[in-house]
Design a protein around this motif. Structure first.
Motif, PDB file in Angstrom:
ATOM      1  N   THR A   1       0.837  -1.194   0.000  1.00 26.91           N
ATOM      2  CA  THR A   1       0.000   0.000   0.000  1.00 26.91           C
ATOM      3  C   THR A   1       0.874   1.245   0.000  1.00 26.91           C
ATOM      4  O   THR A   1       1.999   1.228   0.517  1.00 26.91           O
ATOM      5  CB  THR A   1      -0.940   0.033   1.221  1.00 26.91           C
ATOM      6  OG1 THR A   1      -1.781   1.198   1.165  1.00 26.91           O
ATOM      7  CG2 THR A   1      -0.164   0.031   2.526  1.00 26.91           C
ATOM      8  N   SER A   2       0.344   2.324  -0.585  1.00 19.52           N
ATOM      9  CA  SER A   2       1.063   3.600  -0.577  1.00 19.52           C
ATOM     10  C   SER A   2       0.604   4.504   0.561  1.00 19.52           C
ATOM     11  O   SER A   2       1.114   5.615   0.715  1.00 19.52           O
ATOM     12  CB  SER A   2       0.858   4.327  -1.914  1.00 19.52           C
ATOM     13  OG  SER A   2      -0.522   4.598  -2.122  1.00 19.52           O
ATOM     14  N   LYS A   3      -0.364   4.062   1.349  1.00 15.81           N
ATOM     15  CA  LYS A   3      -0.823   4.870   2.469  1.00 15.81           C
ATOM     16  C   LYS A   3       0.310   5.016   3.477  1.00 15.81           C
ATOM     17  O   LYS A   3       1.108   4.097   3.690  1.00 15.81           O
ATOM     18  CB  LYS A   3      -2.066   4.243   3.100  1.00 15.81           C
ATOM     19  CG  LYS A   3      -3.246   4.195   2.132  1.00 15.81           C
ATOM     20  CD  LYS A   3      -4.464   3.542   2.753  1.00 15.81           C
ATOM     21  CE  LYS A   3      -5.610   3.489   1.756  1.00 15.81           C
ATOM     22  NZ  LYS A   3      -5.316   2.638   0.587  1.00 15.81           N
ATOM     23  N   THR A   4       0.372   6.170   4.105  1.00 15.33           N
ATOM     24  CA  THR A   4       1.567   6.536   4.861  1.00 15.33           C
ATOM     25  C   THR A   4       1.461   6.294   6.351  1.00 15.33           C
ATOM     26  O   THR A   4       2.488   6.213   7.034  1.00 15.33           O
ATOM     27  CB  THR A   4       1.875   8.019   4.633  1.00 15.33           C
ATOM     28  OG1 THR A   4       0.731   8.800   5.014  1.00 15.33           O
ATOM     29  CG2 THR A   4       2.215   8.283   3.181  1.00 15.33           C
ATOM     30  N   SER A   5       0.256   6.198   6.898  1.00 16.69           N
ATOM     31  CA  SER A   5       0.114   6.179   8.351  1.00 16.69           C
ATOM     32  C   SER A   5      -0.257   4.793   8.842  1.00 16.69           C
ATOM     33  O   SER A   5      -1.295   4.233   8.465  1.00 16.69           O
ATOM     34  CB  SER A   5      -0.964   7.184   8.802  1.00 16.69           C
ATOM     35  OG  SER A   5      -0.621   8.488   8.381  1.00 16.69           O
TER      36      SER A   5
ATOM     37  N   TYR B   1      -3.732   0.906   7.899  1.00 15.12           N
ATOM     38  CA  TYR B   1      -3.124   2.099   7.309  1.00 15.12           C
ATOM     39  C   TYR B   1      -4.198   3.107   6.922  1.00 15.12           C
ATOM     40  O   TYR B   1      -5.314   2.742   6.529  1.00 15.12           O
ATOM     41  CB  TYR B   1      -2.327   1.733   6.055  1.00 15.12           C
ATOM     42  CG  TYR B   1      -1.114   0.871   6.297  1.00 15.12           C
ATOM     43  CD1 TYR B   1       0.151   1.450   6.397  1.00 15.12           C
ATOM     44  CD2 TYR B   1      -1.228  -0.503   6.424  1.00 15.12           C
ATOM     45  CE1 TYR B   1       1.278   0.665   6.605  1.00 15.12           C
ATOM     46  CE2 TYR B   1      -0.108  -1.297   6.638  1.00 15.12           C
ATOM     47  CZ  TYR B   1       1.136  -0.713   6.726  1.00 15.12           C
ATOM     48  OH  TYR B   1       2.248  -1.487   6.938  1.00 15.12           O
TER      49      TYR B   1
ATOM     50  N   ASN C   1      -4.294   7.658   5.503  1.00 13.34           N
ATOM     51  CA  ASN C   1      -3.477   8.782   5.063  1.00 13.34           C
ATOM     52  C   ASN C   1      -3.682  10.053   5.876  1.00 13.34           C
ATOM     53  O   ASN C   1      -3.207  11.104   5.504  1.00 13.34           O
ATOM     54  CB  ASN C   1      -3.759   9.098   3.586  1.00 13.34           C
ATOM     55  CG  ASN C   1      -3.034   8.132   2.670  1.00 13.34           C
ATOM     56  OD1 ASN C   1      -1.978   7.625   3.008  1.00 13.34           O
ATOM     57  ND2 ASN C   1      -3.621   7.867   1.517  1.00 13.34           N
TER      58      ASN C   1
END
Length: 592
Positions: free
Chosen positions: A494-498, A571, A573
């Motif tokens: 995943t590209s989600k950051t949190s 996750y 964002n």
């Protein structure tokens, strides 16, 4: 490509040693556990019968054969009465190259091996359990086989490119039709004019646009399919011709439906040959929504083997020249076995799946007022129960469900999704939301659109053997746009950051969200299953529960428990008040 189950080193070593001990002799009885290609029984001799037992719907028996030269492989599988067992033949890597899945006993078929090599046979239950006898003849070197070290074949969920829409796709959804499906073809990637219904020439010899063969065989009949392909509706829905022109495709129509399949899915009539000619030029096929049993009836013979039309499609796909794309029913028919009708609480109460064949689905004309005949998937004793039927096999190693958690009241699909996972067999299932797509490119499945995709893994789960359905340890994930699932090693990207629950991103909710009707869907089309699951990943308590109450149709009630453990990650964002999209990796689901 075919499924590999990741067994412990101890189990694999024990099986390998057991087989080495019998090296130089012919295998005459299966050796458990041989539930995966990596633990397949070796020592198969040409012409020597092997006895075995399929004990449940999730029991697979794998056998490895060493073919010494090009020639014919003949497989004969006889089984006890009361069971319907099927076999599938796989090369060392890739999807199956032959299978037999009919009501015959024995199940017999052949495959012309183009060269020497390793092949695998998988035996599974279509319905029932019991003993069997397997006899395989194949080119050999005249000696009894040695047992080589176990080498896992390359694994993937599909061999090519498969595009699966979850249903109710917005006709103006360019992220699915243009950025997604059109880009997947690699042809004419310029952005089309969505306001034009003549973006592409229909001369397939010269058009630079992707050439799409539109299959409407899930419609009520051929007349209905022709109408859907050619005519916009009075309520503003585009025809399939205009839909694909607006998104930059050159469309042609496949004229075969369950009222015309005898001639039009064959290779002897003028229309049948015309259909095959379209398939042989197409860059992709797009199979619309409706009733997947009509698709099974149209493209499969009575015994479940391919019609010439489907055989042409399969050849193009296997050679890497064709994308299979489906929507709703067209997605549901893509796996080796399709299931449909019924609702979650019915599937759990039924605790099995009724099995039918394409021959159980004859064409019945609509009533005088135009009402279609009931689907042959409808259960004869309880409309809430489900039925399975032969699918196309373009997703051979996973189950697929659509309109996930978006259907009307009592129809949230998580329950039937897990019940089908138990009863059909593959240990991975995808549940695709509406207005959402899953693009499976060999080993990697990527999400497009506005909703999400549930991924259920049953590799380490346990399904109860009692009269009441139960399941423990099912791994349940939820992926949204841009997320991907790698089939061979079951990893999620995943590209989600949190990362929720870490020091910098505390849980948003201090208390659990528990549902009193876990399969309910609200007026906005939001399912309680989705809401409870997403809340669980962002709450301080580590688990939430949902009740599936009994009703007048279904006497048994169930409790679903969603839980985080050391493997689970969530996750998002943003922090603070947040409603999605989430990514959820490998939570636990129990049903009892």
């Amino acid at each position: 490509m075919h499924t590999s189950f990741f067994k412990s080193i101890v189990v694999t070593l024990a099986i390998t040693l057991s087989q080495i001990a019998s090296a130089g002799t012919c295998l005459t009885a299966e050796i458990e556990s041989n539930n995966a290609d990596t633990t397949a029984n070796s020592g198969v001799c040409s012409g020597t019968s092997i006895s075995g037992t399929i004990s449940s719907s999730t029991d697979y028996d794998w056998f490895k054969i060493e073919v010494a030269a090009a020639g014919t492989i003949t497989i004969n599988l006889s089984h006890a009465s009361g069971a319907d067992l099927d076999w599938f033949l796989y090369p060392a890597s890739g999807s199956y190259v032959a299978y037999k899945s009919s009501s015959s006993n024995p199940e017999t078929g052949t495959y012309n091996a183009p060269a020497a090599g390793t092949y695998y046979i998988r035996i599974k239950s279509y319905s029932g359990t019991g003993t069997y006898s397997l006899n395989v003849t194949f080119p050999n070197n005249g000696s009894t086989p040695d047992v080589p070290p176990v080498t896992p074949p390359i694994t993937a969920v599909v061999t090519g490119k498969v595009w699966l829409n979850g249903g109710a796709i917005s006709q103006e959804n360019t992220s699915i039709f243009v950025t997604g499906l059109r880009q997947a073809t690699g042809k004419n990637t310029n952005i089309p004019n969505i306001n034009s219904t003549s973006n592409c020439s229909t001369d397939w010899n010269t058009t630079p646009c992707p050439r799409v063969a539109v299959i409407t065989a899930s419609a009520v009949n051929q007349a209905d399919g022709v109408d859907k392909f050619n005519n916009d509706t009075t309520t503003g829905a585009w025809s399939y011709y205009n839909l694909f022109q607006r998104h930059g495709f050159s469309p042609k129509h496949i004229l075969s439906h369950h009222d015309t399949y005898l001639a039009n899915s064959g290779n002897t009539s003028t229309q049948g040959l015309a259909n095959i000619a379209i398939i042989n030029q197409a860059d992709l096929v797009y199979v619309i929504g409706g009733d997947q049993s009509r698709l099974s009836r149209t493209f499969l013979k009575d015994d479940g083997s391919d019609t010439p039309l489907l055989a042409a499609m399969r050849t193009r796909y296997n050679n890497g020249n064709l994308i299979y794309a489906g929507d709703s029913a067209g997605t549901a028919i893509a796996p080796s076995t399709s299931y449909g009708e019924g609702v979650s609480i019915g599937y759990l109460n039924q605790n099995t799946l009724r099995s039918i064949s394409p021959s159980n689905c004859p064409y019945v004309a609509p009533a005088s007022d135009g009402t279609p005949a009931p689907s042959c998937l409808s259960h004869p004793t309880n409309v809430d129960f489900g039925t399975k039927i032969k699918g196309f096999g373009f997703v051979p190693n996973a189950n697929v469900d659509t309109h996930f958690d978006n259907r009307a009241s009592r129809s949230g699909r998580l329950g039937r999704f897990i019940a089908a996972l138990k009863n059909i067999g593959p240990n991975v299932s995808y549940g695709i939301d509406q207005n959402t797509a899953l693009f499976i490119n060999a080993d990697v499945a990527t999400v497009y659109g506005s909703g999400g995709v549930f991924v259920a893994e049953a590799t380490s789960s346990n399904f109860g053997t009692g009269s009441k359905f139960s399941a423990t340890g099912v791994r349940l994930s939820y992926l949204t746009a841009g997320d991907s699932f790698k089939f061979s090693n079951r990893t999620i990207t995943t590209s989600k950051t949190s990362l929720i629950g870490t020091g910098g991103v505390a849980y948003q909710f201090s208390s659990a969200l528990n549902s009193t009707n876990i399969f309910a869907v609200d007026a906005n089309g939001i399912g309680s299953s989705s809401a409870t699951f997403k809340h669980m990943i962002d709450q301080t308590p580590t688990s939430s529960t949902g009740s599936a109450p009994s009703d007048s149709y279904n006497p048994l009630s169930f409790t679903l428990t969603f839980k985080r453990d050391s493997q689970t990650q969530g996750y998002k964002n943003a922090s603070g008040s947040y409603s999605g999209p989430y990514t959820i990796k490998k939570a636990l689901l129990n049903i009892n």
